[in-house]
Design a protein around this motif. Structure first.
Motif, short mmCIF file in Angstrom:
data_model
loop_
_atom_site.label_atom_id
_atom_site.label_comp_id
_atom_site.label_asym_id
_atom_site.label_seq_id
_atom_site.Cartn_x
_atom_site.Cartn_y
_atom_site.Cartn_z
N PRO A 206 0.81 -1.23 0.00
CA PRO A 206 0.00 0.00 0.00
C PRO A 206 0.83 1.27 0.00
N GLU A 207 2.00 1.26 0.63
CA GLU A 207 2.84 2.47 0.67
C GLU A 207 3.39 2.80 -0.71
N SER A 208 3.51 1.79 -1.57
CA SER A 208 4.01 2.02 -2.93
C SER A 208 2.89 2.24 -3.93
N GLY A 209 1.63 2.22 -3.44
CA GLY A 209 0.49 2.46 -4.31
C GLY A 209 -0.18 1.21 -4.82
N GLY A 210 0.10 0.06 -4.23
CA GLY A 210 -0.50 -1.19 -4.67
C GLY A 210 -1.60 -1.67 -3.73
N ASP A 211 -2.14 -2.86 -4.04
CA ASP A 211 -3.24 -3.43 -3.26
C ASP A 211 -2.82 -4.68 -2.48
N VAL A 212 -1.56 -5.00 -2.45
CA VAL A 212 -1.08 -6.18 -1.73
C VAL A 212 -0.75 -5.77 -0.30
N HIS A 213 -1.55 -6.27 0.66
CA HIS A 213 -1.43 -5.81 2.04
C HIS A 213 -0.44 -6.64 2.87
N ASP A 214 -0.22 -7.88 2.52
CA ASP A 214 0.73 -8.69 3.29
C ASP A 214 1.43 -9.68 2.34
N LEU A 215 2.37 -10.43 2.92
CA LEU A 215 3.18 -11.35 2.12
C LEU A 215 2.35 -12.52 1.57
#
Length: 534
Positions: A206-215
């Motif tokens: 999310p900090e880079s602008g994506g939708d992947v919240h965890d590994l």
């Protein structure tokens, strides 16, 4: 005292016919792949497993009647009994005791019962922790009602089908044979997923602008992408994430292609073994098998005749072209060298074979096949083809019961009967495989009108038949005509007109079926008239 008791019990079990027969019966029922009882038992167990799974599924949402519960308990009891029987059959405990005892006696060392018990337990535990045994055990657990979480092991009842369905066992065996390639692919795939999921998380958090919240989400997206499924519920948003996903897509295509090539090559390598296993299983279901060695012109004609008379047979030929021709016709076929012990043994020469026919076009091969057959089964009937006349004696010395020279027989028949239209048309009919012409025997039963008659006095022309020869055990014929020995009787080819038919003689005639039946009817009618006069 314990040692004496153990040794006595072990010797008793080893010499007990009832115990050995019982164990052999259950081995045929549960273990031996080609046995007929095992085939029936496997089908029965497949039906029970499927029924038990449906009952367990139905039990989740509906209250079952009492007979459902009783039926489920019966199925589980059978599963438990089968499991215990397989543990018992896995090793012979009495043989382990005897081996240890005889070893201690031979080396003059103390016999230690606790070591024997340890060896026996190790053998049983070895089976208990085998994959199929663990599946059998876990398939029993869902029936234990107090612990509802055990229902998750219901899936192992379906895995239990692996034990009974040969195709599934073959697939697992193929995968096992390719385990090195699959392990290599799995390591590469695991490394690729690790790199891909890590890169996706770094680019798509999310900090880079994506939708992947965890590994875990990153790992999920990597798996979906690498498998080329692409559900679309999670999509890359950043340029870096999209580059990683594109790389995983192209890599996934390569991985899937590599995995497919492994499976295809494994099945290609195993397809001949699968065909031969089916042939061996089919051979175990028949008695009186005829083994035809060589599928040339002679072997093909013999196979056709045996198939028409519904006589079970198997063909052995080492030429792939001949093997494919036989399989195309639907015949049981084994590709291999018939002079090899293992090939003939697998064909059933010392189990359920009645005769072996050596019909290759090479006399040397026929001699080797005859020698091998006679060595493996001294009682089997061996009939061999001879291409050259000077090899006939060698084939008899090798152990052949009968030797046939097709070219000499054809020449003799043509020379003797080419001037007779009926006989010549019959020969042509057989050569062109016309169904109307057959070779058959007519027996001179007691009271038949042909007994005592000379060949010239018997009206074969009225039935449009040709007399090929006479098979007889009567000693008076030996001095009158030239004969060919046939075990306990003689064959008189084209006997003279003065040859007198005796009681019990077999007349070998050639002609159409209707003519042979009419000739046989005339003989039987004469016997009936003679019986009425008496």
């Amino acid at each position: 005292m314990l040692t004496r008791l153990l040794v006595y019990l072990a010797y008793f079990l080893k010499t007990s016919t009832h115990y050995q027969n019982t164990k052999h019966f259950f081995r045929r029922l549960l273990v031996i792949p080609q046995s007929r009882p095992k085939a029936y038992f496997d089908v029965f167990m497949i039906v029970l497993v499927i029924i038990s799974v449906f009952l367990q599924i139905e039990k989740v949402s509906h209250r079952q009647p009492q007979w459902y519960i009783f039926f489920e308990e019966c199925i589980v009891s059978l599963f438990i009994l089968e499991y215990l029987l397989r543990v018992w059959l896995h090793s012979d405990s009495h043989q382990i005791i005897l081996d240890q005892y005889e070893r201690s006696e031979y080396l003059d060392i103390p016999f230690k019962p606790h070591k024997v018990f340890k060896t026996i337990a190790a053998k049983k535990i070895e089976y208990v922790f085998s994959p199929l045994a663990l599946i059998d055990l876990l398939a029993i657990l869902p029936s234990y009602q107090p612990l509802r979480f055990l229902r998750v092991f219901l899936i192992f009842r379906l895995f239990k089908l692996f034990r009974y369905i040969n195709s599934i066992k073959l697939f697992t065996q193929i995968l096992s044979n390719k385990r090195f390639e699959l392990y290599t692919l799995a390591v590469f795939l695991g490394l690729l997923l690790f790199i891909g999921s890590t890169a996706i998380f770094l680019f798509e958090n999310p900090e880079s602008g994506g939708d992947v919240h965890d590994l875990f989400d990153a790992f999920y997206l990597a798996v979906v992408t690498l498998s080329t499924v692409g559900y679309g519920d999670i999509a890359p948003q950043t340029p870096g994430g999209r580059l990683v996903v594109m790389g995983l897509i192209f890599t996934g295509l390569g991985v899937l292609s590599f995995f497919t090539s492994i499976i295809v090559s494994a099945f290609t390598d195993k397809v001949n073994d699968l065909r031969e296993n089916q042939v061996y299983a089919e051979l175990h279901r028949h008695e009186g098998i005829v083994i035809i060695c060589g599928f040339g012109r002679v072997g093909m004609h013999i196979a056709r005749q045996l198939a028409e008379h519904q006589q079970p047979f198997v063909i052995i030929d080492k030429q792939e072209r001949h093997v494919e021709d036989a399989r195309r016709l639907g015949y049981l076929t084994i590709q291999g060298d018939a002079s090899k012990n293992d090939v003939l043994t697998l064909a059933g020469i010392n189990r359920n074979a009645a005769a072996i026919l050596c019909t290759t076009g090479d006399d040397v091969s026929n001699v080797y096949i005859t020698l091998t057959s006679r060595q493996l089964n001294p009682a089997i009937r061996v009939i061999s083809r001879a291409y050259r006349h000077d090899n006939v004696r060698k084939l008899y010395q090798a152990g052949a019961d009968h030797v046939i020279e097709p070219f000499e027989i054809a020449g003799m028949a043509a020379a003797e009967y080419v001037g007779q239209p009926v006989a010549f048309s019959a020969i042509l009919g057989i050569m062109h495989e016309e169904k109307g012409f057959i070779l058959d025997t007519v027996c001179a039963h007691p009271g038949a009108s042909i007994i005592g008659k000379k060949i010239a006095e018997i009206d074969f022309d009225h039935s449009k038949l040709m007399l090929i020869g006479v098979i007889s055990t009567h000693p008076t014929h030996i001095k009158q005509s030239e004969s060919y020995p046939m075990q306990d009787r003689h064959f008189y080819f084209n006997p003279k007109n003065t040859f007198a038919v005796q009681e019990g003689d077999l007349l070998v005639v050639l002609g159409k079926q209707i003519g042979i039946e009419y000739f046989r009817y005339q003989i039987e009618k004469s016997r009936f008239k003679l019986g009425r006069k008496r």
